[in-house]
Design an enzyme around this catalytic site. Structure first.
Site, PDB file in Angstrom:
ATOM      1  N   PRO A 313      53.679  50.794  46.866  1.00  0.00           N
ATOM      2  CA  PRO A 313      52.637  52.114  46.185  1.00  0.00           C
ATOM      3  C   PRO A 313      52.034  51.856  48.048  1.00  0.00           C
ATOM      4  O   PRO A 313      51.223  51.035  48.887  1.00  0.00           O
ATOM      5  CB  PRO A 313      51.262  50.349  45.854  1.00  0.00           C
ATOM      6  N   ASP A 492      52.157  49.820  52.956  1.00  0.00           N
ATOM      7  CA  ASP A 492      52.643  48.671  51.626  1.00  0.00           C
ATOM      8  C   ASP A 492      50.715  48.074  51.455  1.00  0.00           C
ATOM      9  O   ASP A 492      50.716  46.704  51.813  1.00  0.00           O
ATOM     10  CB  ASP A 492      54.067  48.222  51.578  1.00  0.00           C
ATOM     11  N   HIS A 493      50.337  48.433  50.294  1.00  0.00           N
ATOM     12  CA  HIS A 493      49.238  48.347  49.919  1.00  0.00           C
ATOM     13  C   HIS A 493      49.828  47.053  48.793  1.00  0.00           C
ATOM     14  O   HIS A 493      48.179  45.998  48.545  1.00  0.00           O
ATOM     15  CB  HIS A 493      48.580  49.422  48.862  1.00  0.00           C
ATOM     16  N   ARG A 494      50.565  46.728  48.428  1.00  0.00           N
ATOM     17  CA  ARG A 494      51.373  45.215  48.593  1.00  0.00           C
ATOM     18  C   ARG A 494      51.031  43.900  49.286  1.00  0.00           C
ATOM     19  O   ARG A 494      50.981  42.324  49.335  1.00  0.00           O
ATOM     20  CB  ARG A 494      52.526  45.134  47.625  1.00  0.00           C
TER      21      ARG A 494
END
Length: 529
Positions: A313, A492-494
């Site tokens: 994401p 990467d929003h994770r």
């Protein structure tokens, strides 16, 4: 006496499954020496010189220039002395009547000095397998698949399989697969989670993995195929009159909508009945569109971008900073002895600033890793292997500078120059094209102010460097012309929270705005701003 020996395309590193023949350096009938370059091949990552594994005469070539050859497929047949052993002392069987004996024409293992142009050979480790058919085939870089197992693995036979056609345009579906036992198709939890996120029916996806295992690539391929099928042809769309529910009409009734009145008597050759327009007109005029095969670097880049876009994401933050002092520093360094003759650019300065700021923000130098049991972990790298996006005639590549954090500014500038030159010449080694931990893309060289970079698969962040422009800017309470640049950071929003990404970019911008802050770097090469 002489014997015919067949040389198959070896695994050129990193599990690559195919290569394109760029050019042959030999022809049938030519005599070659051991390790003589016989061909130049292009993998998905680099151009590679292919050395001869034998000394002898070229009996025949099995591929043409421009042809794509899979690992394990025949490339060259050599005529060698019957008593001559391959470079490692054995491993390949003679070819009878111009054809390879079933399961016997293996690529011989090379001696340590037999492949100078490639990464190197490896020796067999451990006991020999009980079943000879399971033995790995030696190759130039590592042990790869046997010739009959190259490319996509053979699919597992299905029992009592039934198929139905895709019927719903809103869900990506492949033909339904059921088994006599009614068991669910095999896949891992992360793959099932990806399928659910993308709206793919996992029970209708054909598995290409071992024993029919459904992989991440299979799910992404199902999405791609669905989009191609669901897209309605333009002619079909315009074949029916437009309709709309009108006032007073029931909810189930529709009425035709008349086309807008373009004026009586107004005619156009393009609007005449039967007029040929668009692509058909181009074809009639002999101006057919050019069709470019997708291969090599372009094929690898496309697969990497799809994988990145559908798995990580993305989030992007932007920051515009006054870099006048950095520009002035670069001007002074052009002739300063401390630069040691290196050509230091804005990219080199930004790369050095990134390495100095990164220790305070370890999440940016990390990676997300899915585990087989469905769980996941975050890997935080201790060293900075800095990737640099390079536009080449063959496509986009992202080689990396290993241990960039250990280089000072002049050394890093030299490393970046060497890296880009090698990449544009198509000579980057495969190991430099994988293993990066964070990357930079310099869109400013194209006159672009900013963009939203796509992550390199396996990395958690990529920095976009825009063009440095002279603009009116507030400085010391007044408006003055200043050198300004826009930084963009995709992450990467994770792995990276919005706050972490924003603080990293703010610290990086502060260092570029005032490079004297680099003097605050401690023994850990970090800057406190």
């Amino acid at each position: 006496m002489t014997a015919l020996r067949e040389f198959r395309l070896p695994d050129l590193g990193e599990g690559l499954t195919e290569s394109d023949i760029v050019s042959w350096h030999v022809h049938a009938g030519d005599r070659v020496e051991l390790n003589q370059v016989i061909a130049e091949v292009e993998t998905a990552k680099a151009l590679v010189d292919l050395p001869s594994p034998y000394a002898g005469v070229v009996a025949s070539l099995h591929a043409q220039e421009g042809q794509t050859v899979s690992v394990g497929e025949p490339l060259v047949t050599f005529e060698v002395d019957d008593g001559a052993a391959p470079a490692s002392g054995g491993g390949a069987a003679p070819v009878a009547d111009g054809a390879a004996a079933p399961g016997s024409a293996e690529v011989p293992a090379r001696a340590p000095d037999a492949v100078p142009a490639l990464v190197g050979a490896v020796a067999a480790v451990g006991a020999a397998p009980a079943d000879p058919t399971d033995a790995p085939e030696p190759n130039l870089v590592g042990y790869g698949a046997r010739p009959d197992r190259v490319g996509r693995p053979a699919r597992r036979p299905r029992r009592a399989a039934t198929e139905t056609q895709v019927s719903r345009p809103d869900v990506a579906e492949a033909p339904r697969r059921t088994t006599g036992t009614g068991e669910r198709p095999r896949s891992t939890p992360p793959v099932r989670a990806l399928a659910k996120k993308l709206g793919v029916r996992i029970d209708r996806v054909e598995g290409s993995g071992r024993d029919g295992l459904i992989t991440r690539d299979d799910v992404l391929a199902a999405v791609s195929c669905h989009r191609d099928v669901a897209r309605r042809p333009r002619d079909e769309h315009h074949a029916h009159p437009a309709t709309s529910a009108g006032p007073g009409a029931s909810s189930g009734e529709k009425r035709e909508v008349a086309p807008p009145d373009r004026g009586r008597g107004a005619t156009s050759p393009l609007s005449a009945p039967g007029a040929v327009t668009g692509v058909a007109a181009d074809r009639a005029a002999g101006l057919e569109a050019e069709v470019v095969p997708v291969r090599g670097v372009r094929k690898h880049t496309a697969a990497a971008m799809v994988a990145s876009a559908f798995t990580a994401p993305h989030a992007t933050v932007f920051l515009t900073v006054d870099v006048t002092r950095s520009v002035e520093l670069l001007e002074r360094l052009r002739t300063h002895r401390l630069a040691r003759g290196a050509r230091i650019t804005v990219l080199a300065l930004a790369a050095r600033a990134l390495c100095l700021v990164l220790p305070r923000h370890p999440a940016l130098n990390s990676a997300w890793r899915d585990l087989p049991d469905g769980s996941a972990e975050i890997v935080r790298h201790r060293r900075v292997h800095l990737g640099i996006a390079v536009a080449t005639d063959r496509g986009l590549v992202v080689p990396h500078v290993p241990d960039a954090q250990a280089l000072d500014l002049p050394d890093l500038a030299v490393a970046l120059t060497d890296l880009t030159t090698t990449a544009r010449d198509g000579r980057t080694t495969p190991e430099r094209l994988t293993g990066g931990t964070i990357s930079i893309t310099n869109v400013g060289v194209f006159g672009v102010d900013a963009g939203t970079p796509i992550l390199v698969p396996g990395e958690a962040a990529i920095l976009g460097l825009g063009a440095v422009r002279r603009r009116p800017w507030e400085h010391d309470g007044e408006v003055a012309l200043r050198d300004v640049v826009t930084l963009s950071l995709s992450f990467d929003h994770r792995v990276v929270d919005g706050e972490q990404g924003a603080r990293f970019l703010a610290d990086l911008g502060a260092l570029l705005e005032d490079p004297a802050l680099a003097l605050l770097a401690g023994s850990r090469q970090e800057v406190v701003v």
